[in-house]
Enzyme design. Structure first.
Site, PDB file in Angstrom:
ATOM      1  N   SER A   5       0.843  -1.194   0.000  1.00 38.80           N
ATOM      2  CA  SER A   5       0.000   0.000   0.000  1.00 38.80           C
ATOM      3  C   SER A   5       0.877   1.242   0.000  1.00 38.80           C
ATOM      4  CB  SER A   5      -0.872   0.017   1.260  1.00 38.80           C
ATOM      5  OG  SER A   5      -1.474   1.272   1.431  1.00 38.80           O
ATOM      6  N   TYR A  65      -1.510  -0.472  10.141  1.00 44.13           N
ATOM      7  CA  TYR A  65      -1.581  -0.830   8.710  1.00 44.13           C
ATOM      8  C   TYR A  65      -0.286  -0.432   7.995  1.00 44.13           C
ATOM      9  CZ  TYR A  65      -3.890  -0.991   4.056  1.00 44.13           C
ATOM     10  OH  TYR A  65      -4.252  -1.257   2.749  1.00 44.13           O
TER      11      TYR A  65
HETATM   12  P1  NDP Z   1     -11.725  -5.700   0.711  1.00 45.45           P
HETATM   13  O1  NDP Z   1     -12.035  -5.290   2.104  1.00 45.45           O
HETATM   14  O2  NDP Z   1     -12.650  -5.325  -0.393  1.00 45.45           O
HETATM   15  O3  NDP Z   1     -11.496  -7.289   0.654  1.00 45.45           O
HETATM   16  C1  NDP Z   1     -10.669  -7.911   1.586  1.00 45.45           C
HETATM   17  C2  NDP Z   1     -10.454  -9.343   1.192  1.00 45.45           C
HETATM   18  O4  NDP Z   1      -9.524  -9.941   2.110  1.00 45.45           O
HETATM   19  C3  NDP Z   1     -11.717 -10.169   1.240  1.00 45.45           C
HETATM   20  O5  NDP Z   1     -11.674 -11.086   0.181  1.00 45.45           O
HETATM   21  C4  NDP Z   1     -11.607 -10.897   2.586  1.00 45.45           C
HETATM   22  O6  NDP Z   1     -12.303 -12.141   2.643  1.00 45.45           O
HETATM   23  C5  NDP Z   1     -10.112 -11.129   2.633  1.00 45.45           C
HETATM   24  N1  NDP Z   1      -9.592 -11.392   3.975  1.00 45.45           N
HETATM   25  C6  NDP Z   1      -9.553 -10.535   5.029  1.00 45.45           C
HETATM   26  N2  NDP Z   1      -9.024 -11.165   6.100  1.00 45.45           N
HETATM   27  C7  NDP Z   1      -8.710 -12.425   5.692  1.00 45.45           C
HETATM   28  C8  NDP Z   1      -8.161 -13.555   6.346  1.00 45.45           C
HETATM   29  N3  NDP Z   1      -7.788 -13.514   7.637  1.00 45.45           N
HETATM   30  N4  NDP Z   1      -7.994 -14.704   5.640  1.00 45.45           N
HETATM   31  C9  NDP Z   1      -8.369 -14.763   4.329  1.00 45.45           C
HETATM   32  N5  NDP Z   1      -8.922 -13.723   3.665  1.00 45.45           N
HETATM   33  C10 NDP Z   1      -9.083 -12.573   4.349  1.00 45.45           C
HETATM   34  O7  NDP Z   1     -10.252  -5.136   0.445  1.00 45.45           O
HETATM   35  P2  NDP Z   1      -9.547  -4.521  -0.868  1.00 45.45           P
HETATM   36  O8  NDP Z   1      -9.925  -5.325  -2.050  1.00 45.45           O
HETATM   37  O9  NDP Z   1      -9.746  -3.074  -0.865  1.00 45.45           O
HETATM   38  O10 NDP Z   1      -8.018  -4.762  -0.484  1.00 45.45           O
HETATM   39  C11 NDP Z   1      -7.280  -5.881  -0.941  1.00 45.45           C
HETATM   40  C12 NDP Z   1      -5.842  -5.656  -0.548  1.00 45.45           C
HETATM   41  O11 NDP Z   1      -5.366  -4.434  -1.124  1.00 45.45           O
HETATM   42  C13 NDP Z   1      -5.617  -5.535   0.957  1.00 45.45           C
HETATM   43  O12 NDP Z   1      -4.403  -6.140   1.310  1.00 45.45           O
HETATM   44  C14 NDP Z   1      -5.515  -4.030   1.156  1.00 45.45           C
HETATM   45  O13 NDP Z   1      -4.767  -3.706   2.312  1.00 45.45           O
HETATM   46  C15 NDP Z   1      -4.829  -3.616  -0.115  1.00 45.45           C
HETATM   47  N6  NDP Z   1      -5.004  -2.213  -0.446  1.00 45.45           N
HETATM   48  C16 NDP Z   1      -6.262  -1.710  -0.689  1.00 45.45           C
HETATM   49  C17 NDP Z   1      -6.404  -0.370  -1.011  1.00 45.45           C
HETATM   50  C18 NDP Z   1      -7.736   0.253  -1.289  1.00 45.45           C
HETATM   51  O14 NDP Z   1      -7.793   1.492  -1.418  1.00 45.45           O
HETATM   52  N7  NDP Z   1      -8.823  -0.497  -1.397  1.00 45.45           N
HETATM   53  C19 NDP Z   1      -5.250   0.521  -1.087  1.00 45.45           C
HETATM   54  C20 NDP Z   1      -3.980  -0.119  -0.833  1.00 45.45           C
HETATM   55  C21 NDP Z   1      -3.894  -1.437  -0.524  1.00 45.45           C
HETATM   56  P3  NDP Z   1     -13.887 -12.217   3.042  1.00 45.45           P
HETATM   57  O15 NDP Z   1     -14.626 -11.719   1.826  1.00 45.45           O
HETATM   58  O16 NDP Z   1     -14.132 -13.653   3.339  1.00 45.45           O
HETATM   59  O17 NDP Z   1     -14.066 -11.322   4.229  1.00 45.45           O
END
Ligand code: NDP
Length: 242
Positions: free
Chosen positions: A140, A153
């Protein structure tokens, strides 16, 4: 067959990455923690477009769950291997450090950093023996510049970047690349509470990014064309200064 595993593939950026890798011809393993309905939607979207995928639920923070899910899959697929790993699962629990609880700190570090460790450690064995692999870690902008209200984070993502650079040096000679992608603001559930109008003034491109734009970068890093890129952190943030 060479498979791709995407952690957190049920929603947001992870779903878009699953769709991209499937469109490139890789069978995809869609990991999720608890949102089975969303994971099934990802699976449906892939199969509708003629791709191939299966669900692989596990909690990335629980080492035994990671090992058991991957071992069960491997026993059912003795001739296949997971050659692409996208460590995408992540959560945020933002608050100023003065108010931050142990759980806020630990859960965010556990998901991003321990999740990366448990999943990657298990899968590099197969990649090392095949002498082929792509590991892409979802970092990120916060891990590069730090973000107030996100010490947990930012620490987790900065540590992930350090691990990316170290692992790239360990396994580059076996033709396994390890890179990180550092998105800025991307339109997903994670940014639902943010008022885009407030933030977009700071973004030269003038909008949040789309999950598909991040997925396109991940797809490139997973491709043969990216064979000489390793240990890098590639920003995708609409021009936000890092
Ligand atoms: P979302 O909140 O939309 O989705 C999160 C995903 O992670 C879901 O599929 C969730 O599964 C899964 N997840 C969370 N905890 C676990 C766990 N313990 N084990 C397995 N799966 C898990 O997030 P984003 O798509 O926005 O983010 C994806 C990645 O990108 C993250 O690492 C985030 O930090 C990073 N990111 C996002 C940004 C943004 O602006 N959106 C910016 C920079 C980085 P479930 O559906 O089952 O809950």
């Amino acid at each position: 067959m060479k498979y791709a595993l995407v952690t957190g593939g049920s929603r947001g950026i992870g779903r878009a990455v699953c769709l991209k890798l499937a469109s490139m011809g890789f069978p995809v393993l869609i990991n999720y923690q608890s949102n089975r309905q969303a994971a099934e939607e990802t699976l449906k979207l892939i199969t509708e477009k003629g791709g191939s995928a299966e669900l692989m639920p596990f909690d990335v923070t629980v080492s035994e769950e990671v090992d058991s899910a991957i071992e069960t899959w491997q026993s059912a697929h003795p001739d296949d291997y997971i050659g692409i790993l996208v460590n995408n699962a992540g959560i945020r629990k933002d608050t100023l450090m003065v108010f931050m609880q142990n759980e806020d700190w630990q859960s965010v570090i556990n998901t991003t950093l321990n999740g990366f460790f448990y999943t990657t450690r298990r899968l590099i064995k197969g990649m090392l023996s095949k002498r082929d692999g792509r590991i892409i870690n979802m970092a990120s902008l916060s891990g590069l510049k730090g973000q107030g209200g996100q010490t947990n984070y930012s620490a987790a993502k900065a540590a992930l970047i350090g691990a990316t650079k170290a692992l790239a040096q360990e396994i580059g000679s076996r033709k396994i690349t390890v890179n990180a992608v550092a998105p800025g603001f991307i339109d997903t559930d994670m940014t639902q509470g943010f008022n885009e109008d407030d933030f977009k003034k700071m973004i030269p491109i003038g909008r949040f990014g789309k999950p598909e734009e991040v997925a396109a970068l991940v797809g490139f890093l997973a491709s043969d064309d990216a064979a000489y890129i390793t240990g890098e952190v590639i920003s995708i943030n609409g021009g936000l200064y890092t």
